[in-house]
Design an enzyme around this catalytic site. Structure first.
Site, short mmCIF file in Angstrom:
data_model
loop_
_atom_site.label_atom_id
_atom_site.label_comp_id
_atom_site.label_asym_id
_atom_site.label_seq_id
_atom_site.Cartn_x
_atom_site.Cartn_y
_atom_site.Cartn_z
N SER A 35 -7.78 13.49 0.01
CA SER A 35 -7.24 12.23 -0.50
C SER A 35 -6.04 12.45 -1.42
CB SER A 35 -8.33 11.46 -1.27
OG SER A 35 -8.86 12.26 -2.32
N THR A 167 3.61 -35.68 0.69
CA THR A 167 2.24 -35.38 1.08
C THR A 167 2.28 -35.36 2.60
OG1 THR A 167 1.61 -37.71 1.13
CG2 THR A 167 1.20 -36.55 -0.93
N HIS A 168 1.51 -34.48 3.19
CA HIS A 168 1.54 -34.28 4.65
C HIS A 168 2.95 -33.89 5.12
CE1 HIS A 168 -2.35 -36.50 4.70
NE2 HIS A 168 -1.75 -37.20 3.75
N SER A 289 22.90 -12.87 10.18
CA SER A 289 22.41 -12.54 11.51
C SER A 289 23.43 -11.63 12.16
CB SER A 289 22.25 -13.82 12.33
OG SER A 289 22.28 -13.51 13.71
N LYS A 295 24.94 -17.68 10.20
CA LYS A 295 23.58 -17.75 9.65
C LYS A 295 23.48 -17.21 8.23
CE LYS A 295 20.06 -18.82 11.29
NZ LYS A 295 19.21 -18.30 12.33
N ASN A 297 19.96 -16.40 6.23
CA ASN A 297 18.51 -16.48 6.39
C ASN A 297 17.77 -16.13 5.10
OD1 ASN A 297 18.79 -17.06 9.15
ND2 ASN A 297 18.97 -14.87 9.64
N GLU A 302 10.72 -15.46 3.34
CA GLU A 302 9.83 -15.30 4.50
C GLU A 302 8.88 -14.12 4.30
OE1 GLU A 302 12.11 -16.25 8.42
OE2 GLU A 302 13.58 -15.62 6.92
N TYR A 329 -23.07 6.93 -5.88
CA TYR A 329 -21.77 7.20 -5.26
C TYR A 329 -21.94 7.61 -3.80
CZ TYR A 329 -17.34 9.44 -4.16
OH TYR A 329 -16.16 9.78 -3.56
N GLN A 334 -14.14 6.64 -1.61
CA GLN A 334 -12.80 7.21 -1.68
C GLN A 334 -11.79 6.28 -1.00
OE1 GLN A 334 -12.01 11.52 -1.54
NE2 GLN A 334 -11.27 11.16 0.53
N LYS A 337 -9.08 3.27 -2.81
CA LYS A 337 -7.79 3.31 -3.51
C LYS A 337 -6.63 2.75 -2.72
CE LYS A 337 -9.74 7.22 -5.68
NZ LYS A 337 -10.83 7.06 -4.68
N1 ARG Z 1 -11.90 11.93 -4.23
C1 ARG Z 1 -13.18 11.36 -4.52
C2 ARG Z 1 -13.08 9.85 -4.50
O1 ARG Z 1 -12.04 9.34 -4.54
C3 ARG Z 1 -13.64 11.80 -5.87
C4 ARG Z 1 -15.11 11.77 -6.06
C5 ARG Z 1 -15.76 12.78 -5.19
N2 ARG Z 1 -17.13 12.89 -5.48
C6 ARG Z 1 -17.97 13.59 -4.72
N3 ARG Z 1 -19.20 13.62 -5.06
N4 ARG Z 1 -17.56 14.18 -3.63
O2 ARG Z 1 -14.05 9.15 -4.42
#
Ligand code: ARG
Length: 473
Positions: A35, A167-168, A289, A295, A297, A302, A329, A334, A337
């Site tokens: 990650s 309205t509408h 354009s 044009k 735009n 948008e 957990y 993971q 994020k």
């Molecule tokens: N990279 C992991 C995450 O974002 C960190 C936590 C990992 N924990 C574990 N027990 N493997 O969740």
């Protein structure tokens, strides 16, 4: 499988947990597990969390002052390396936490291994992520306030600029442009309040929950919580490592805010279109354009209109990841994020583009007034006059006004141009005085009820909005 000889080229076992592993992960295992490409964005929060944890360990005599100093110095150097773009991020160290720990070991030697005492990556990442979302909330708060300031400034200048209210998407009654803009100030006020709620609930510290059950070391969770600006430590260690409500709330609030921005963006698209021509955007917020030279735009509008797709997608993504996850957990988390990072970036950009367009746009008062006066937009004013002056019940006034509109339509006239004699054919008691309420200026000026569109109201509402939202006198 067990009898298969190991491939000599296989990577070595991971230093962070290699004790019971004879070899390293398969290449595909590493690829699905890694990650670092995205969670490197947590580096500042990770280092802040480690510094707070380290200082607490020293104060609690779990770590020697000497090791604590070495760790703090090493972490400061790592932060400088990352900020300078000189940090050797490595996929084999999986994530930001292990990358920093591995680099710390290179820099200060075996003492680096003591930092992870009484902590797990589970409470570490939960803490880092809360800190990151909190920082994002604070940035967005300033941006939303900035957008409100831009809207209020424009509203003040156009407190008496008349436009059609719809309205509408049908012309309904005349309103003022300033009043219309202040509607968005209210929406953003609610957005800020939603993000504020999210921040308040978010602000509990998971650090020290360790893997899931707490720790046997005499740590001081209140101290680390305070050092990191949290209101208190999270009360339950299982909840602390497995909760992502703060991320879900963030995404929900972001999706709602994005939806508000998209409604404004849609109006900009409509208002800049040729049949409307209510506003003009400069070269700064339009594109041309490649085939049609004439044009102009409204691409920024948008794109802001489209962004909620991503924001709602992010919310759906994380809700789907979290649903049905058993305590505590799981590595599924993971995946929390990317949607949050993307949503924060998306909303920041959308807010900045919207603020830019608000500052840039110039209304065409004549075009707006022309449409405001069309479509018999003062019919309600006529009906109200019949109630007020002739004492008709509103339903009867409504019916009579409808008949007058029909007559005007047949004659191809606006209500204000319908001769009194024509009106008197339908209601003999009508007088010249009625014409005083049929102009769009009179119409908006009369709508002075609390929260109404009268120019005097709008000027006062803009001043009040500054006090409520910008903390100005
Ligand atoms: N990279 C992991 C995450 O974002 C960190 C936590 C990992 N924990 C574990 N027990 N493997 O969740």
């Amino acid at each position: 499988m067990s009898g298969k000889p190991r491939d000599a080229a296989k990577p070595a076992a991971n230093a962070a947990w290699g004790g019971r592993f004879a070899g390293g992960p398969a290449e595909i295992m590493q690829r699905i597990n890694v990650s670092i490409d995205f969670d490197k964005r947590l580096f500042a929060q990770d280092i802040a969390g480690s510094l707070a944890h380290c200082a607490m360990l020293v104060r609690q005599n779990i770590l020697s002052a000497e090791d604590g100093d070495a760790i703090a110095r090493g972490l400061a150097q790592i932060r400088a390396e990352i900020e300078a773009g000189r940090f050797p991020f490595r996929a084999e160290h999986e994530d930001i936490h292990l990358n920093i720990e591995a680099r710390l070991a290179e820099l200060i030697g075996p003492a680096a291994g003591r930092l992870h005492t009484a902590r797990s990556r589970n409470d570490q990442v939960a803490t880092d992520f809360r800190l990151w979302v909190r920082d994002a909330l604070d940035r967005l708060e300033r941006q939303m306030q900035g957008l409100q300031a831009a809207l209020i400034a424009k509203a003040e200048r156009h407190a008496d600029t008349i436009m059609p209210g719809f309205t509408h998407l049908q012309v309904a009654q005349p309103v003022t442009f300033g009043h219309h803009l202040l509607a968005y100030v209210e929406m953003l006020g609610r957005d800020r309040s939603r993000f504020g709620d999210c921040r308040r609930r978010l602000n509990e510290c998971p650090l020290g929950a360790a893997a899931l059950a707490g720790t046997s070391f005499p740590i001081d969770r209140h101290a680390t919580a305070a050092a990191l600006g949290f209101d208190r430590p999270a009360a339950n260690s299982l909840d602390a490592v497995s909760d992502r409500d703060f991320a879900l709330e963030f995404l929900a609030a972001a999706a709602i805010c994005g939806t508000h921005l998209s409604r404004f963006a849609e109006e900009v698209v409509i208002w800049t279109s040729e049949p409307y021509r209510f506003i003009r955007l400069s070269d700064a917020f339009t594109t041309g354009s490649s085939i049609m030279p004439q044009k102009r735009n409204p691409d920024a509008a948008e794109l802001v209109r489209a962004k909620p797709g991503r924001l709602l997608g992010a919310l759906t993504q994380l809700l789907t990841v979290m649903k049905g996850l058993p305590l505590a957990y799981s590595k599924d988390m993971q995946e929390d994020k990317l949607p949050v990072f993307d949503a924060a970036d998306t909303l920041e950009l959308a807010l900045a583009a919207t603020a830019g367009m608000v500052g840039d746009l110039e209304p065409d008062a004549a075009a707006m007034r022309r449409v405001a006066a069309s479509g018999f937009s003062t019919a309600t004013d006529l009906a109200d006059w019949l109630v007020r002056v002739l004492g008709l019940p509103f339903r009867e006034a409504h019916r009579l006004t409808g008949a007058l509109v029909k007559r005007a339509e047949t004659l191809g006239l606006a209500l204000a141009d319908l001769p009194l004699a024509e009106m008197q054919k339908l209601e003999p008691r009508m007088t010249d005085a009625v014409f005083a309420v049929l102009t769009v200026e009179k119409s908006v000026a009369s709508r002075s009820s609390f929260g109404g569109t009268a120019p005097a109201n709008v000027a006062a509402a803009a001043a009040e909005a500054k006090r409520r939202f910008l903390r100005e006198a």
